[in-house]
Every structure is written in structure tokens, then in C-alpha cells.
Design an enzyme around this catalytic site. Structure first.
Site: not given
Length: 369
Positions: A32, A181, A184, A186, A241
């Protein structure tokens, strides 16, 4: 399926997966960079950025929103509008002109968002559990992430459809394939791990139910692409996260064994560093998961040239992804080959900004110059 793994294999060995031939086993990890333009269109600078790094055997793009509602950070690109697709086509053309391969990484951030990105609406998640100590960067600076709203069961097919449409758009943009994805912290990871999923419908409870959304998304993307052009990224044991699972080895072993039956392009594993995690972490490395997954494994997690070659020789992975090294070294493959020093990264320019720290890192002089 995985091709040769022997003592002779190293990062410079070619590799074939599905219909695609990689000239080396060095993968540019998704990174990112928060430089998208108005409308979350990849910036014109991104064409140069990805072209500079096309000597990687495979590029995986920065995480890219499958839909406008999937955004959680400022200036991250999408692949849900025609303007976005057109710019991505410029990028894929540039990479292909250099002889490279490029997959798009499709994501939905779930609870790792803020109402500023969602027209004032709460972020969505499997359950209304706020991530502790997590902020996101907005036009007003860092903001605490509020408690999300639990998705209604009836809303979930709409999420799956967004991924299917994004896969169609990515195909039109000229990508060689798509990575889903599921890592992580999400949305897909939030459904998968029981620390964030306390649902009582068919998407909660058992690991089979918690994995349901991930496999529905894989099927949707696989309805657009042949399965051997679809990859999946997972982060077993990762705490980023504010993620946790009470039985991570059991949860991810179940998922990986099911993935092994799908003839995917690859499984991309983010290995947890020993310092990570609030809970005791059993072995969640590629070394452990290889027994369940004979196909192509990409491994990521702070690898060096030496450690990358070692994991290939041991046969626990087939490809190695490098992240921060690619930020500051567009010619990373050549630097590895020559055992040359690396450019120091400018951390202040990792996220947002101009061409500084993005496309202005110097390459090595031509060999023999």
C-alpha cells in the site's frame, strides 16, 4: 502444482505455475502506497512505479478495493470504475512491455475503515467488535476506528458479487490473474478468525462456516478467471489489526487443505514473526502448511536473499515475496544477482506524497559501466 524443488533451486531459477512462466522466483509483495488520484484511480506515477519493478518474476499490486465500500485508507486504488480500469490497463501494459507478470490484489477492508470513507456509514464486519488500538489515516489525519456494524446475512451475497465484478474489471484491465486478500485482519480474515467472528448464522461458529465467505469469494473470482490464475493470501497467526484466533493451527490447516483441492495459481502465506501475537503461537510457517498444500506456495515475512534461497532449497515454498526492499530498490533482482548494496528506504514517503520516495530511487549502473 509445484514444479521442481531441489538443491539446485534458488531465487533466480525460472518457475512455471498454471499457464504462466516466471523468469525468477522473486515476487514483489503487495505494498500500500496511498497515492491514488481523485476517484481512487491509480496515479499516473504508478505506471512508472510498476514498470521499474517489472524484473520481478511476479508483481502483486497494492491492495485494491473491489468496491467503493471496501475502502479503509486514504488514496488507495480501486478496480470498480472505468477510469480505474483504464489506468490499470496502462500499468499492466507497461509491466508486460518489460516482460513481467502482474496480478491484482483484491480486498475489502471490513471493520478497518471509517465513516469518512463510507458516506458517513459505519464500517461493516462479521460482528460488531471494534479493533483495539487501531487507527486509520484520513484526510483529517489519524482517526480511531469505530465499532463496525455486523453484516446482515442477506447482505453477504452482495459482497461476493462485488468481488466477481472486480475480477471481471481486472481481466479487462489486462492483469495476468487475481489474488484474493484473505489476510492481515481485513474482511475475509475477520470472518475466518473466531476473535472477530461471533456470528450464529451459516457464516459463524464452526471453522467450516467461518471459512464460507472466503470460499464463496474464491468461487466467484474463479467464475471469471481459470482457477490457475487465482491466488489467495492468508496470514495464519498474524495479530495485525487486532486479530486473533483461539485455534489458529486448526483453523488455517482446514482452510489450506480445502485450498489444495482447487488447483489455484498459488497460496501466499504471510508468516508471523516470533514477536507477534498476544496468544501462544504454534508453528504457523510454510514449513508446517506444506504438508497440506503441494501446490505453489509464496512465502512472505521479512525474507532476505539468504533466507529466501534456504526456504526454496528446503522445499517449504516455491516463491518468495519481498516488500520493503522493493520500495527502495526498483532493481532488486539485479541487486540480489550482483550482491550489491541496497538503497536505504525513506520511511516518511512510504504512504502518500509525490514522486519522492516512489519512483525516484536510483537503479544500479549498467553492468560493466
Amino acid at each position: 502444482m509445484s514444479t521442481n524443488t531441489s538443491q539446485e533451486v534458488d531465487l533466480f531459477s525460472p518457475y512455471t505455475f498454471g499457464p504462466l512462466q516466471m523468469r525468477n522466483r522473486i515476487v514483489m509483495a503487495p505494498l500500500t502506497r496511498s497515492r491514488a488520484e481523485k476517484g481512487n484511480v491509480p496515479s499516473s506515477m504508478a505506471v512508472t512505479y510498476y514498470r521499474q519493478r517489472a524484473t520481478a518474476g511476479l508483481i502483486i499490486t497494492e491492495a485494491t478495493q473491489a468496491s467503493a465500500g471496501g475502502q479503509g485508507y486514504i488514496s488507495t486504488p480501486g478496480v470498480h470504475s472505468q477510469e480505474q480500469v483504464q489506468r490499470w490497463k496502462e500499468i499492466t501494459d507497461a509491466v508486460h512491455e518489460e516482460g513481467g507478470l502482474i496480478f491484482v490484489q483484491l480486498w475489502h477492508v471490513g471493520r478497518i475503515s471509517h465513516p469518512v470513507f463510507r458516506n458517513g456509514q459505519q464500517p461493516v464486519a462479521p460482528s460488531p467488535i471494534a479493533p483495539r488500538g487501531v487507527q486509520t489515516y484520513t484526510t483529517d489525519g489519524f482517526q480511531d476506528i469505530p465499532a463496525p456494524r455486523a453484516l446482515e446475512t442477506s447482505e453477504i451475497p452482495g459482497i461476493v458479487e462485488e468481488f466477481r465484478q472486480a475480477a471481471l474489471n481486472a481481466k479487462a484491465a489486462g492483469f495476468d490473474g487475481a489474488e484474493i486478500h484473505g489476510a492481515n485482519g481485513y474482511l475475509l480474515d475477520q470472518f475466518l478468525e473466531d476473535g472477530t467472528n461471533q456470528r450464529t448464522d451459516q457464516y459463524g461458529g464452526s471453522v467450516e462456516n467461518r471459512a464460507r465467505l472466503l470460499f464463496e469469494v474464491i468461487a466467484a473470482v474463479g467464475s471469471v478467471w481459470d482457477s490457475d490464475r487465482v491466488g489467495v493470501r492468508l496470514s495464519p497467526g498474524g495479530s495485525f489489526n487486532d486479530m486473533c484466533d483461539s485455534h489458529p493451527q486448526q483453523t488455517f490447516s482446514h482452510v489450506v487443505q480445502r485450498l489444495a483441492d482447487l488447483n489455484l495459481a498459488y497460496l501466499h502465506l504471510v508468516e508471523p514473526p516470533p514477536s507477534q501475537g498476544e496468544h501462544p503461537v504454534p508453528d504457523l510457517s510454510a514449513r508446517y502448511f506444506r504438508q497440506f498444500y503441494p501446490g505453489t506456495i509464496i512465502v512472505a515475512g521479512g525474507y532476505t536473499l539468504e533466507r529466501g534461497n534456504q526456504v526454496l532449497r528446503e522445499g517449504f515454498a516455491d516463491l518468495v515475496a519481498f516488500g520493503q526492499l522493493f520500495i527502495a530498490n526498483p532493481d532488486l533482482v539485479e541487486r540480489f544477482r550482483r550482491n550489491a548494496p541496497f538503497n536505504p528506504p525513506d520511511r516518511d514517503s512510504f504512504y502518500g506524497g509525490t514522486d519522492k520516495g516512489y519512483v525516484d530511487y536510483p537503479a544500479l549502473p549498467a553492468s560493466g559501466a
